[in-house]
Motif scaffolding. Structure first.
Motif, PDB file in Angstrom:
ATOM      1  N   ASP A 105       0.827  -1.213   0.000  1.00 36.14           N
ATOM      2  CA  ASP A 105       0.000   0.000   0.000  1.00 36.14           C
ATOM      3  C   ASP A 105       0.858   1.259   0.000  1.00 36.14           C
ATOM      4  OD1 ASP A 105      -2.208  -1.639   0.024  1.00 36.14           O
ATOM      5  OD2 ASP A 105      -2.685  -1.299   2.153  1.00 36.14           O
ATOM      6  N   TYR A 106       1.949   1.250   0.767  1.00 38.05           N
ATOM      7  CA  TYR A 106       2.837   2.404   0.824  1.00 38.05           C
ATOM      8  C   TYR A 106       3.475   2.648  -0.545  1.00 38.05           C
ATOM      9  CZ  TYR A 106       6.755   5.395   2.022  1.00 38.05           C
ATOM     10  OH  TYR A 106       7.662   6.422   2.051  1.00 38.05           O
ATOM     11  N   GLU A 158       2.337   1.730  -3.487  1.00 42.86           N
ATOM     12  CA  GLU A 158       1.302   2.200  -4.413  1.00 42.86           C
ATOM     13  C   GLU A 158       0.980   3.670  -4.176  1.00 42.86           C
ATOM     14  OE1 GLU A 158      -2.041  -0.421  -4.059  1.00 42.86           O
ATOM     15  OE2 GLU A 158      -0.955  -2.109  -4.937  1.00 42.86           O
ATOM     16  N   HIS A 159       0.919   4.073  -2.910  1.00 34.39           N
ATOM     17  CA  HIS A 159       0.636   5.464  -2.553  1.00 34.39           C
ATOM     18  C   HIS A 159       1.727   6.386  -3.106  1.00 34.39           C
ATOM     19  CE1 HIS A 159      -0.593   8.944  -0.198  1.00 34.39           C
ATOM     20  NE2 HIS A 159       0.655   9.036   0.217  1.00 34.39           N
ATOM     21  N   GLN A 164       3.876   5.731  -5.539  1.00 36.61           N
ATOM     22  CA  GLN A 164       3.861   5.675  -7.004  1.00 36.61           C
ATOM     23  C   GLN A 164       2.732   6.548  -7.568  1.00 36.61           C
ATOM     24  OE1 GLN A 164       3.501   1.728  -8.619  1.00 36.61           O
ATOM     25  NE2 GLN A 164       4.297   2.351 -10.588  1.00 36.61           N
ATOM     26  N   ARG A 165       1.558   6.497  -6.946  1.00 35.01           N
ATOM     27  CA  ARG A 165       0.427   7.313  -7.396  1.00 35.01           C
ATOM     28  C   ARG A 165       0.741   8.804  -7.232  1.00 35.01           C
ATOM     29  NH1 ARG A 165      -3.212   5.776  -3.908  1.00 35.01           N
ATOM     30  NH2 ARG A 165      -3.394   3.751  -4.914  1.00 35.01           N
ATOM     31  N   ALA A 166       1.344   9.173  -6.108  1.00 32.09           N
ATOM     32  CA  ALA A 166       1.689  10.577  -5.871  1.00 32.09           C
ATOM     33  C   ALA A 166       2.727  11.057  -6.881  1.00 32.09           C
ATOM     34  CB  ALA A 166       2.210  10.754  -4.446  1.00 32.09           C
ATOM     35  N   ARG A 167       3.716  10.226  -7.183  1.00 36.75           N
ATOM     36  CA  ARG A 167       4.724  10.598  -8.180  1.00 36.75           C
ATOM     37  C   ARG A 167       4.100  10.784  -9.555  1.00 36.75           C
ATOM     38  NH1 ARG A 167      10.141   7.033  -7.301  1.00 36.75           N
ATOM     39  NH2 ARG A 167      10.980   8.272  -5.596  1.00 36.75           N
ATOM     40  N   LEU A 168       3.200   9.899  -9.927  1.00 35.42           N
ATOM     41  CA  LEU A 168       2.535  10.000 -11.221  1.00 35.42           C
ATOM     42  C   LEU A 168       1.700  11.275 -11.301  1.00 35.42           C
ATOM     43  CD1 LEU A 168       1.866   8.805 -13.962  1.00 35.42           C
ATOM     44  CD2 LEU A 168       0.060   7.475 -12.869  1.00 35.42           C
ATOM     45  N   GLN A 169       0.961  11.577 -10.239  1.00 33.42           N
ATOM     46  CA  GLN A 169       0.162  12.801 -10.224  1.00 33.42           C
ATOM     47  C   GLN A 169       1.045  14.035 -10.352  1.00 33.42           C
ATOM     48  OE1 GLN A 169      -2.065  12.374  -6.596  1.00 33.42           O
ATOM     49  NE2 GLN A 169      -3.701  11.213  -7.582  1.00 33.42           N
ATOM     50  N   ASN A 170       2.173  14.051  -9.642  1.00 32.57           N
ATOM     51  CA  ASN A 170       3.092  15.187  -9.732  1.00 32.57           C
ATOM     52  C   ASN A 170       3.669  15.323 -11.135  1.00 32.57           C
ATOM     53  OD1 ASN A 170       2.759  15.993  -7.088  1.00 32.57           O
ATOM     54  ND2 ASN A 170       4.506  14.831  -6.336  1.00 32.57           N
ATOM     55  N   ARG A 171       3.993  14.200 -11.748  1.00 30.67           N
ATOM     56  CA  ARG A 171       4.536  14.223 -13.105  1.00 30.67           C
ATOM     57  C   ARG A 171       3.504  14.754 -14.100  1.00 30.67           C
ATOM     58  NH1 ARG A 171       9.137  14.800 -15.788  1.00 30.67           N
ATOM     59  NH2 ARG A 171       8.715  14.198 -17.928  1.00 30.67           N
TER      60      ARG A 171
END
Length: 158
Positions: free
Chosen positions: A128-129, A131-132, A134-141
């Motif tokens: 879960d950590y 994925e969290h 990775q999702r935050a990095r993708l959103q920032n990108r």
């Protein structure tokens, strides 16, 4: 390696379908690694040491530590016990691992540890950590890409 979880055994080695690696290197890793500094209590060769992670993945971590008296504390294939807390959590993760990579520079030592055994709940916390993050990095990108598309283009002056 298996851990008793009340009513059943759980083993990371049996839960994963990917092959294990004999030697951990940046060329062979398939899991997402995130740079993160976490204090790790580890038991190596019967000695308890405190280390600091350089990076973390679902299946392993790289830990820097200072060897006592300048001697090498770990060897490839050695089993290690770990205790650490993920950023933003208060619960400690207990895990067992195997040293797959080791480098030494005087009293400084870095080890790549493949996680072989941990409670199912802790494995889920790690997943879960990751994925969290990775999702935050993708959103920032994506946000940076959108901002770059809408930013005014600087034109050369004549």
């Amino acid at each position: 390696m298996r851990a008793w979880l009340g009513h059943r055994f759980f083993s990371l080695l049996h839960a994963r379908k990917c092959p294990t690696f004999v030697y951990m290197s940046s060329d062979r890793r398939i899991d997402l690694r995130i740079p993160v500094e976490i204090c790790v209590h580890q038991v190596l060769s019967g000695e308890q040491t405190l280390g600091l992670t350089r990076d973390l993945s679902e299946r392993g971590l790289y830990v820097n530590c200072v060897s006592r008296d300048g001697h090498v504390v770990s060897t490839l294939g050695e089993q290690v016990q770990l205790e650490f807390a993920l950023p933003g959590t208060r619960e400690f993760i207990w895990a067992q691992g195997e040293i797959r990579y080791a480098e030494h520079a005087g009293p400084l030592q870095g080890v790549g540890i493949y996680l072989t055994n941990m409670a199912e709940r802790h494995a889920r916390m790690m997943r879960d950590y990751m994925e969290h993050v990775q999702r935050a990095r993708l959103q920032n990108r994506l946000l940076k890409d959108l901002q770059a598309q809408h930013a005014p283009v600087a034109r050369p002056r004549a």
